[in-house]
Enzyme design. Structure first.
Site, mmCIF file in Angstrom:
data_model
loop_
_atom_site.group_PDB
_atom_site.id
_atom_site.type_symbol
_atom_site.label_atom_id
_atom_site.label_comp_id
_atom_site.label_asym_id
_atom_site.label_seq_id
_atom_site.Cartn_x
_atom_site.Cartn_y
_atom_site.Cartn_z
ATOM 1 N N ALA A 73 0.862 -1.177 0.000
ATOM 2 C CA ALA A 73 0.000 0.000 0.000
ATOM 3 C C ALA A 73 0.901 1.229 0.000
ATOM 4 O O ALA A 73 2.039 1.174 0.472
ATOM 5 C CB ALA A 73 -0.877 -0.019 1.237
ATOM 6 N N GLY B 210 0.414 -5.247 0.489
ATOM 7 C CA GLY B 210 -0.677 -5.313 -0.488
ATOM 8 C C GLY B 210 -0.255 -5.983 -1.797
ATOM 9 O O GLY B 210 -1.102 -6.502 -2.524
ATOM 10 N N GLU C 129 -0.638 -9.535 -1.167
ATOM 11 C CA GLU C 129 -2.083 -9.785 -1.043
ATOM 12 C C GLU C 129 -2.762 -9.803 -2.418
ATOM 13 O O GLU C 129 -3.666 -10.595 -2.660
ATOM 14 C CB GLU C 129 -2.711 -8.732 -0.125
ATOM 15 C CG GLU C 129 -2.256 -8.912 1.320
ATOM 16 C CD GLU C 129 -2.716 -7.795 2.237
ATOM 17 O OE1 GLU C 129 -2.316 -6.640 2.004
ATOM 18 O OE2 GLU C 129 -3.500 -8.067 3.166
ATOM 19 N N GLU D 235 3.656 -5.517 7.346
ATOM 20 C CA GLU D 235 2.821 -4.509 8.024
ATOM 21 C C GLU D 235 3.165 -4.352 9.491
ATOM 22 O O GLU D 235 3.114 -3.265 10.052
ATOM 23 C CB GLU D 235 1.328 -4.883 7.880
ATOM 24 C CG GLU D 235 0.750 -4.667 6.487
ATOM 25 C CD GLU D 235 1.002 -5.813 5.529
ATOM 26 O OE1 GLU D 235 1.768 -6.739 5.865
ATOM 27 O OE2 GLU D 235 0.424 -5.793 4.427
HETATM 28 N N1 DAK Z 1 4.564 3.366 -0.695
HETATM 29 C C1 DAK Z 1 4.981 4.519 -1.242
HETATM 30 N N2 DAK Z 1 6.178 4.668 -1.851
HETATM 31 C C2 DAK Z 1 6.990 3.599 -1.906
HETATM 32 C C3 DAK Z 1 6.624 2.342 -1.356
HETATM 33 C C4 DAK Z 1 5.337 2.252 -0.736
HETATM 34 N N3 DAK Z 1 4.889 1.097 -0.212
HETATM 35 N N4 DAK Z 1 7.634 1.473 -1.563
HETATM 36 C C5 DAK Z 1 8.603 2.154 -2.210
HETATM 37 N N5 DAK Z 1 8.213 3.429 -2.431
HETATM 38 C C6 DAK Z 1 8.962 4.485 -3.097
HETATM 39 C C7 DAK Z 1 10.151 4.940 -2.236
HETATM 40 O O1 DAK Z 1 9.717 5.901 -1.275
HETATM 41 C C8 DAK Z 1 11.055 5.567 -3.282
HETATM 42 O O2 DAK Z 1 10.564 6.837 -3.636
HETATM 43 P P1 DAK Z 1 11.572 8.071 -3.887
HETATM 44 O O3 DAK Z 1 12.356 8.207 -2.634
HETATM 45 O O4 DAK Z 1 12.417 7.646 -5.069
HETATM 46 O O5 DAK Z 1 10.677 9.232 -4.180
HETATM 47 C C9 DAK Z 1 10.839 4.646 -4.492
HETATM 48 O O6 DAK Z 1 9.588 3.983 -4.262
HETATM 49 C C10 DAK Z 1 11.928 3.591 -4.628
HETATM 50 O O7 DAK Z 1 12.026 2.901 -3.385
HETATM 51 P P2 DAK Z 1 13.423 2.707 -2.608
HETATM 52 O O8 DAK Z 1 14.375 3.822 -2.917
HETATM 53 O O9 DAK Z 1 13.097 2.441 -1.193
HETATM 54 O O10 DAK Z 1 13.953 1.381 -3.336
HETATM 55 P P3 DAK Z 1 14.923 0.283 -2.701
HETATM 56 O O11 DAK Z 1 15.309 -0.613 -3.833
HETATM 57 O O12 DAK Z 1 16.009 0.905 -1.899
HETATM 58 O O13 DAK Z 1 14.007 -0.549 -1.685
HETATM 59 C C11 DAK Z 1 12.003 -1.720 -0.987
HETATM 60 C C12 DAK Z 1 12.926 -1.311 -2.177
HETATM 61 C C13 DAK Z 1 10.757 -2.406 -1.593
HETATM 62 C C14 DAK Z 1 12.750 -2.720 -0.090
HETATM 63 C C15 DAK Z 1 11.635 -0.451 -0.178
HETATM 64 O O14 DAK Z 1 11.142 0.538 -1.103
HETATM 65 C C16 DAK Z 1 10.574 -0.706 0.831
HETATM 66 O O15 DAK Z 1 10.854 -1.254 1.899
HETATM 67 N N6 DAK Z 1 9.354 -0.232 0.529
HETATM 68 C C17 DAK Z 1 8.258 -0.310 1.467
HETATM 69 C C18 DAK Z 1 7.727 -1.727 1.536
HETATM 70 C C19 DAK Z 1 6.590 -1.786 2.494
HETATM 71 O O16 DAK Z 1 6.808 -1.776 3.727
HETATM 72 N N7 DAK Z 1 5.414 -1.734 1.925
HETATM 73 C C20 DAK Z 1 4.196 -1.588 2.716
HETATM 74 C C21 DAK Z 1 3.732 -2.905 3.107
HETATM 75 S S1 DAK Z 1 2.441 -2.681 4.210
HETATM 76 C C22 DAK Z 1 -4.379 -1.041 5.877
HETATM 77 C C23 DAK Z 1 -4.302 -0.891 4.538
HETATM 78 C C24 DAK Z 1 -3.288 -1.467 3.872
HETATM 79 C C25 DAK Z 1 -2.318 -2.172 4.527
HETATM 80 C C26 DAK Z 1 -2.413 -2.295 5.874
HETATM 81 C C27 DAK Z 1 -3.407 -1.764 6.550
HETATM 82 N N8 DAK Z 1 -5.427 -0.390 6.584
HETATM 83 C C28 DAK Z 1 -6.126 0.664 5.880
HETATM 84 C C29 DAK Z 1 -5.576 -0.577 7.968
HETATM 85 C C30 DAK Z 1 -1.237 -2.675 3.823
HETATM 86 C C31 DAK Z 1 -0.050 -2.152 4.040
HETATM 87 C C32 DAK Z 1 1.077 -2.592 3.272
HETATM 88 O O17 DAK Z 1 1.026 -2.867 2.110
#
Ligand code: DAK
Length: 262
Positions: free
Chosen positions: A66, A111, A114, A134
């Site tokens: 997300a 997500g 998911e 998450e």
């Molecule tokens: N959201 C927004 N931007 C994101 C992103 C995300 N999930 N993932 C990556 N980006 C963006 C980064 O901010 C970066 O943007 P800039 O700085 O260039 O502007 C760009 O994508 C490239 O990312 P990185 O520079 O971080 O790239 P790396 O290769 O160094 O790292 C990575 C890749 C996938 C390991 C890292 O980007 C990362 O850890 N990303 C976040 C992964 C994550 O934690 N995703 C969220 C999972 S939780 C709910 C609704 C939904 C959910 C839960 C509850 N409710 C409403 C209650 C679900 C939540 C999730 O999905």
């Protein structure tokens, strides 16, 4: 209609939907979800489409979860609606009348995992990374992940992944039974298209019936599931495809399915 956050391509009865926010690693925001919702309706209404493939634009990610920027600005109530929206759209994806394949070409986090779990099965690039991180954001999976992952890989493995928030690589996801096949990064789409083409060449009514029976039987007891199968079997027997398929076998030739829903 044209989309900004996804791309929908249709070739020879196979639709490919790309999550298309590569600068944010295809993270799911409200706008993307709205487009995905409409695209799924279009795919369902277009009966010439026999298989849907989901993949990520760019070379790095399927979907990195997300959109954390958008999520961080939400009130708890907005979060509840966002989570409900994602759940409804992934349920629509899961219940599509045609087979769906997730071609996971990189990060499939939160997500992203998911979304892939809501498809019928997953092929992964050797570079794919899965996870439900998450918990490390102080959240829990909100788009059906707690339920679909546990049903697919078993409660205990799902608990380990969800409680730790640790990511796993493609080969471990294969070992867990989360993905059906791991391919080299370069051959992923070729392999997915080969399988999609094979399914698309089969009888259309039977393909849809098999999907429906497995989908509806999955949460029923065995006897109920077999009854659902029974009714669907009778219906497929009445189809033009079944007549063609059985005649072709008896006449020792290849079936020429017309691809009509009759
Ligand atoms: N959201 C927004 N931007 C994101 C992103 C995300 N999930 N993932 C990556 N980006 C963006 C980064 O901010 C970066 O943007 P800039 O700085 O260039 O502007 C760009 O994508 C490239 O990312 P990185 O520079 O971080 O790239 P790396 O290769 O160094 O790292 C990575 C890749 C996938 C390991 C890292 O980007 C990362 O850890 N990303 C976040 C992964 C994550 O934690 N995703 C969220 C999972 S939780 C709910 C609704 C939904 C959910 C839960 C509850 N409710 C409403 C209650 C679900 C939540 C999730 O999905």
């Amino acid at each position: 209609m044209s989309f900004e956050n996804i791309i929908l391509e249709i070739n020879d009865g196979i639709a490919t939907l790309f999550f298309n926010r590569p600068k944010a690693l295809n993270a799911l925001n409200n706008a993307l979800f709205d487009e995905l919702d409409q695209a799924l309706d279009q795919v369902e209404e277009n009966t010439s489409i026999r298989v849907l493939i989901l993949t990520g634009a760019g070379d790095k990610a399927f979907v990195a979860g997300a959109d954390i920027v958008e999520l961080s600005r939400m009130s708890p109530l907005q979060g509840k609606y966002f989570s409900r929206k994602g759940q409804k759209i992934f349920a629509k994806l899961e219940a599509l009348p045609i087979p769906t394949i997730a071609a996971v070409n990189g990060y499939a986090l939160g997500g992203g995992s998911e979304a892939a779990l809501a498809c019928d099965f997953i092929y992964a690039s050797e570079k794919a990374v899965f996870g439900l991180p998450e918990i490390s954001l102080g959240l829990i999976p909100g788009f059906g992940g707690t339920q679909r992952l546990a049903r697919l890989v078993g409660k205990n493995r799902a608990k380990e992944l969800i409680f730790t928030g640790q990511n796993i690589k493609a080969d471990q996801a294969l070992e867990y039974g989360m993905v059906n096949r791991v391919c080299s990064h370069e051959s992923l789409m070729e392999e997915v298209l080969k399988t999609a083409g094979m399914m698309a060449s089969r009888g259309k009514v039977a393909l849809r019936s098999a999907k429906e029976v497995i989908h509806h039987g999955a949460n029923a007891d065995l006897e109920t599931g077999c009854r659902i199968e029974n009714d669907a079997f009778g219906l497929t027997m009445a189809s033009e495809d079944a007549e063609e398929g059985t005649s072709a076998f008896l006449e020792k030739r290849k079936p020429a399915f017309k691809g009509e829903l009759k």
